[in-house]
Design a protein around this motif. Sequence first.
Motif, mmCIF file in Angstrom:
data_model
loop_
_atom_site.group_PDB
_atom_site.id
_atom_site.type_symbol
_atom_site.label_atom_id
_atom_site.label_comp_id
_atom_site.label_asym_id
_atom_site.label_seq_id
_atom_site.Cartn_x
_atom_site.Cartn_y
_atom_site.Cartn_z
ATOM 1 N N GLU A 114 1.926 3.175 -5.228
ATOM 2 C CA GLU A 114 0.626 2.361 -5.303
ATOM 3 C C GLU A 114 1.153 1.154 -6.160
ATOM 4 O OE1 GLU A 114 -3.680 2.402 -7.466
ATOM 5 O OE2 GLU A 114 -2.270 4.106 -8.002
ATOM 6 N N ARG A 115 0.847 -0.072 -5.347
ATOM 7 C CA ARG A 115 1.121 -1.282 -5.916
ATOM 8 C C ARG A 115 2.483 -1.766 -5.628
ATOM 9 N NH1 ARG A 115 -3.187 -3.904 -8.537
ATOM 10 N NH2 ARG A 115 -1.669 -5.240 -9.531
ATOM 11 N N GLY A 116 3.137 -0.884 -4.816
ATOM 12 C CA GLY A 116 4.661 -1.433 -4.376
ATOM 13 C C GLY A 116 5.723 -0.505 -5.465
ATOM 14 N N PRO A 120 17.124 4.239 -0.359
ATOM 15 C CA PRO A 120 17.449 5.447 -0.170
ATOM 16 C C PRO A 120 16.918 5.886 1.261
ATOM 17 C CG PRO A 120 16.336 5.012 -2.312
ATOM 18 C CD PRO A 120 16.358 3.820 -1.543
ATOM 19 N N GLN A 121 16.039 5.717 1.915
ATOM 20 C CA GLN A 121 15.431 6.223 2.992
ATOM 21 C C GLN A 121 15.218 5.130 4.064
ATOM 22 O OE1 GLN A 121 12.503 9.325 3.084
ATOM 23 N NE2 GLN A 121 12.828 9.378 0.713
ATOM 24 N N GLY A 122 15.945 3.987 3.809
ATOM 25 C CA GLY A 122 15.865 2.916 4.788
ATOM 26 C C GLY A 122 14.233 2.504 4.843
ATOM 27 N N PHE A 123 13.945 2.097 6.336
ATOM 28 C CA PHE A 123 12.692 1.833 6.749
ATOM 29 C C PHE A 123 11.514 3.055 6.331
ATOM 30 C CE2 PHE A 123 14.932 -1.527 8.734
ATOM 31 C CZ PHE A 123 13.894 -2.411 8.801
ATOM 32 N N ASP A 124 12.097 4.341 6.138
ATOM 33 C CA ASP A 124 11.249 5.353 5.634
ATOM 34 C C ASP A 124 10.975 5.443 4.318
ATOM 35 O OD1 ASP A 124 10.531 5.775 8.374
ATOM 36 O OD2 ASP A 124 12.614 6.806 8.628
ATOM 37 N N THR A 125 11.532 4.603 3.614
ATOM 38 C CA THR A 125 11.420 5.121 2.124
ATOM 39 C C THR A 125 10.071 4.637 1.632
ATOM 40 O OG1 THR A 125 13.687 3.639 1.629
ATOM 41 C CG2 THR A 125 12.013 3.828 -0.245
ATOM 42 N N LEU A 162 0.956 -1.354 -0.137
ATOM 43 C CA LEU A 162 -0.014 -0.114 0.190
ATOM 44 C C LEU A 162 0.939 1.236 -0.013
ATOM 45 C CD1 LEU A 162 -2.475 -1.269 2.622
ATOM 46 C CD2 LEU A 162 -2.707 -1.652 0.350
ATOM 47 N N GLN A 163 0.426 2.364 -0.405
ATOM 48 C CA GLN A 163 1.113 3.584 -0.434
ATOM 49 C C GLN A 163 1.437 3.811 1.167
ATOM 50 O OE1 GLN A 163 -1.504 6.462 -2.536
ATOM 51 N NE2 GLN A 163 0.068 6.478 -4.041
ATOM 52 N N ASN A 187 3.991 -0.485 5.872
ATOM 53 C CA ASN A 187 3.595 -1.842 4.957
ATOM 54 C C ASN A 187 3.898 -3.116 5.847
ATOM 55 O OD1 ASN A 187 2.504 -1.636 2.111
ATOM 56 N ND2 ASN A 187 4.083 0.148 2.340
ATOM 57 N N ILE A 188 5.126 -3.116 6.456
ATOM 58 C CA ILE A 188 5.392 -4.250 7.364
ATOM 59 C C ILE A 188 4.405 -4.365 8.459
ATOM 60 C CG2 ILE A 188 7.244 -5.423 8.761
ATOM 61 C CD1 ILE A 188 9.260 -4.138 7.141
#
Length: 614
Positions: free
Chosen positions: A488-490, A479-484, A442-443, A449-450
């Motif tokens: 939409e649709r990945g 690029p932004q790690g877990f905050d990347t 999801l966006q 998303n995890i």
Amino acid sequence: MPREAEFTLWSLRTYLRPHRRALAAAAAGMSLRAGVLLLIPWPLKFIIDSVLFRHPLPAWMAGWLPDPVLHRVALLDALAVIMIALGLLDMLLAIVGNRLLLVAGQRAVFELRRDLFAHLQRLSLAFHRRRRSGEVASRLNGDIQSLQNLVTTVGSGVFAHLLTLVGMVTIMLVIDWRYALIVLAAGPLLLWLMQRYSQRLKRALRQARNREGELSGLIQEIMTALPIVQAYGRHTHEDDRFGQHAGQSLEATIEASDLQNRFAPLVAGGIAMTTALATWYGAIQVLHGRITAGELLVFLAYLRGMAAPLRQFAKSAGVISKGQVAAERLGDIFHEAPEIRNRPGALRPERSRGAIRLENVSFAYREARPILHEIELDIAPGQTVALVGATGAGKSTLATLVPRLHDPVTGRVLLDGHDLRDLDLDYLRDQIALVLQEPLLLQGSVWENIAYGRDGATRDDAMAAARAAGIDDMIRSLPQGFDTPVGERGAGLSGGQRQCVSIARAMLRDAPVVLLDEPTSALDAFAERRVTAALQRLTQGRTTLIIAHRLATIADADVIVVLDGGRIVERGRHAELLQQNGAYAALWRDDSLARGAEVVPIQSNDIQRGSMPA
């Protein structure tokens, strides 16, 4: 959520009921405003009769207003102040009443939209397979917008106009009932016109909304399939399809608009003729001394005041008809009952052990076309079972029975000895984690998303799940790690990265049962190795049901089940099935040829297969 057999505009009362205090205050304000509107012409009457023609004031007014003979200018000033006060009071009551109605109405429609969305989410997958997603979205957007427009129209004066209309008719009948009947002579004709046109308009608007819904569904379908459209150069074909549906929608909209445009001039014409007749007759009554000039002015003012609501009703006919059609279309959705739902007294045992059993299970999406036939399967806690077979053999359908996305037509599916239909749905699905061939993201950010895998999960929980799955280094390299951010649709992540996020989400769920639906079939060799390692960590100690195209990935499964035509034709371990030299051995040979691996000759009768191997 409405439970009536038919959802109509009247059904909105369920959503308006919690706002009854605000609605009562609005009704009181609008009633006061209607009274003010009834009083507004009367100062003019006394200006004409008493100030200009020096007729005496009524006895009940003589005590607090200046004498029209001795103090004409003072009386004029007092009447002018009263007119200003009535105008200001009308403005204040209109603002307050309209706001109360609008806020209550819009909140009611918001709650309706929320219930509609919740209902759509809980409808069975069979319903969503029958309906285009764009058409369903048009109910949540276009039809709800029609109801919002209706609430705005009603809240913007229709209610006050209706009260005023009733009051004006009553007062005119009291002053001179003969004159009032002449003024009201056009009423039955106008009512007949309104009813006739509203019925025709409603039919036309229903057709237009249906065409718009079909067009929305087509747009959603084409946009979703855009890579195929571009790759196969089918732009012109889709242009033609869109043009055909858009043309049908346009014709239906033009028909509805034409009816609406014809209605308002007819009402205006009827009002104009009535005004001319009333003015002529009223002037004769004044000349004969039956009514005063001021009373004629009140009649004409009321007649003009009645024209405003009628014109408003004529303009609102389209909005009201659209609201009725929207309510009917929403009723179609609310009428659909979820096929999968909790039974009364549904069970919520302790955490599942992961023991799954299918007893004589048969299933069909359509009654005449069964997909699964008399499936018998036992899966012990912690066991890994692979489902293989030709395309269309029923593998994915069998897997969907475990989280109860569908119920079997006959037979039972059990979890820890409990029929799934006896278990609480939320409990059941809490025991199962999914990893699909096409990861559904999801966006939002990667960690969000995890965290989607468990209600209330935090960023730290998502990072811990990624570490447990052995993919946190891959995510930190983004690029932004877990905050990347994830589109939409990945969008923005590779196939392997999306699948790793999906696995971490399943890891966070920490469910005793894991369903894997061809999780590596769309990946390259490098990504497959990375994902396979993460899957091994995810499935360790958990009951696992895996569907695989690449048979090499399930060679170590505890049990391999071979499906053909919706029936189990073989089961066993990899080596045992190869020795049997049957259906699985043939699938293995085809898979080896596809991978370019060396094929060991099989000395056995080949089975006949009518579909391409998975």
